[in-house]
Design a protein around this motif. Structure first.
Motif, PDB file in Angstrom:
ATOM      1  N   ALA A 221       0.899  -1.190  -0.022  1.00  0.00           N
ATOM      2  CA  ALA A 221       0.031  -0.060  -0.160  1.00  0.00           C
ATOM      3  C   ALA A 221       0.875   1.232   0.025  1.00  0.00           C
ATOM      4  CB  ALA A 221      -0.707  -0.065   1.226  1.00  0.00           C
ATOM      5  N   VAL A 222       0.638   2.257  -0.673  1.00  0.00           N
ATOM      6  CA  VAL A 222       0.980   3.508  -0.718  1.00  0.00           C
ATOM      7  C   VAL A 222       0.030   4.693  -0.132  1.00  0.00           C
ATOM      8  CG1 VAL A 222       2.062   5.367  -2.192  1.00  0.00           C
ATOM      9  CG2 VAL A 222       2.651   3.075  -2.507  1.00  0.00           C
ATOM     10  N   ALA A 223       0.516   5.400   0.610  1.00  0.00           N
ATOM     11  CA  ALA A 223      -0.510   6.371   1.244  1.00  0.00           C
ATOM     12  C   ALA A 223      -0.187   7.932   0.860  1.00  0.00           C
ATOM     13  CB  ALA A 223      -0.497   6.462   2.731  1.00  0.00           C
ATOM     14  N   GLY A 224      -1.133   8.578   0.328  1.00  0.00           N
ATOM     15  CA  GLY A 224      -0.736  10.085   0.093  1.00  0.00           C
ATOM     16  C   GLY A 224      -2.126  10.867  -0.535  1.00  0.00           C
ATOM     17  N   ALA A 225      -1.672  11.590  -1.320  1.00  0.00           N
ATOM     18  CA  ALA A 225      -2.592  12.432  -2.138  1.00  0.00           C
ATOM     19  C   ALA A 225      -2.269  12.664  -3.529  1.00  0.00           C
ATOM     20  CB  ALA A 225      -3.232  13.905  -1.272  1.00  0.00           C
ATOM     21  N   GLY A 226      -3.308  12.974  -4.350  1.00  0.00           N
ATOM     22  CA  GLY A 226      -2.974  13.044  -5.849  1.00  0.00           C
ATOM     23  C   GLY A 226      -2.513  11.813  -6.464  1.00  0.00           C
TER      24      GLY A 226
END
Length: 312
Positions: A221-226
């Motif tokens: 999983a990768v967390a962040g925005a955009g």
């Protein structure tokens, strides 16, 4: 098939003189004639798993009589043992590379992944070594999947060509290698191997038909925005590296994690954000338990990497 022994005819003659004819009487010890004769079961019946585990005694599922039925002489045994590090597998190796191996996964899904990875490795090895292929699939009745071809570890210009077959039924995977030392009236290799594989399935009719556990799952999983400009992760079973571009965040993917015998595997995930100052993080978990995590931080890059011991 992972192993094999190839002997030239002069060495083979010496070994036979030392070992005798190889028609020992024990089903597990010598793989000799079955007590019932004509392919009948030994006293006590064909060996079955014990408490769900495959045993070296199951090498006796194929006897010298079975090979002789197809005109092939199986020579004396080299080893019959459980496979090191593998959770539930047995390997039976004989002189001149005749071989039988059995692997039982906890689920049919896990066995399917193992089978597919083995076939992929087989194709790649033949291609890398510029070796010919006569690959045929779905060759064994009663199996979910099967393939037949030249032996993966054989030599392209060998005088005595070896062949192999791989068969999956549910969570059971069976592999057989046929040595290139042919009998005078031996049938064609595909007939020999499909016949032998069919005998194994008949003699352990219930093995592999029902799941006995669960397929372990690894989640990346990768967390962040955009968006992430790039995400790279490795498949925990095959080791294949996958690269994704321009990925919407947050992102995650789940992959089966199959113990194929390795002591440890390296779990890897890294991500690059779409903008240098964006916060981005990563997480790798197995069966819902976090193995390695990096909390989102500004800098545009996240990396999660951790050696992991596969569950049995």
């Amino acid at each position: 098939m992972k192993r094999g022994v190839i002997l030239v005819p002069l060495v083979l003659t010496a070994v036979l003189a030392a070992c005798g004819s190889g028609s020992g009487s024990g089903a597990a010890g010598g793989g000799g004639k079955s007590a019932g004769g004509n392919g009948g079961p030994p006293k006590g019946g064909w060996p079955q798993p014990v408490n769900g585990l495959l045993t070296p005694q199951m090498c006796g599922l194929l006897t010298n009589d079975d090979y002789a039925r197809y005109g092939h002489e199986r020579l004396p045994v080299i080893s019959q043992k459980r496979v090191d590090n593998a959770p539930n597998a047995v390997d039976c190796l004989y002189i001149t590379s005749d071989e039988l191996d059995l692997s039982l996964q906890p689920t049919a899904e896990a066995a399917k992944v193992q089978y597919a990875a083995s076939l992929k490795d087989h194709k790649e090895r033949l291609s890398e070594n510029n070796r010919p292929s006569i690959l045929a699939t779905n060759v064994v009745q009663g199996a979910d999947e099967s393939w037949f071809d030249y032996w993966t570890l054989g030599t392209a210009d060998a005088k005595f060509k070896e062949y192999e077959i791989s068969v999956r039924r549910g969570s059971l995977v069976v592999g057989i290698v046929l040595s290139g030392i042919k009998g005078e009236h031996e049938k064609d290799p595909r007939t020999v191997l499909t016949g032998l594989a069919g005998l194994v399935l008949q003699r352990i009719p219930n093995v592999g038909r029902a799941d006995t556990g669960k397929t372990h799952k690894a989640e990346f999983a990768v967390a962040g925005a955009g968006r992430a400009r790039q995400i790279v992760f490795n498949d925990p079973t095959s080791g294949k590296v996958t690269t994704l571009k321009n990925v919407k965040l947050p992102w995650h993917v789940e992959k089966p994690l199959i113990n194929t015998g390795q002591a440890q595997i390296m779990l890897n995930l890294n991500a690059v954000s779409g903008t240098p100052m964006a916060a981005i993080g990563c997480n790798i978990s197995v069966d819902g338990h976090t193995v390695v995590q990096e909390q989102p931080k500004i800098g545009g890059f996240a990396n999660c990497s951790q050696p992991f011991t596969p569950p049995k």
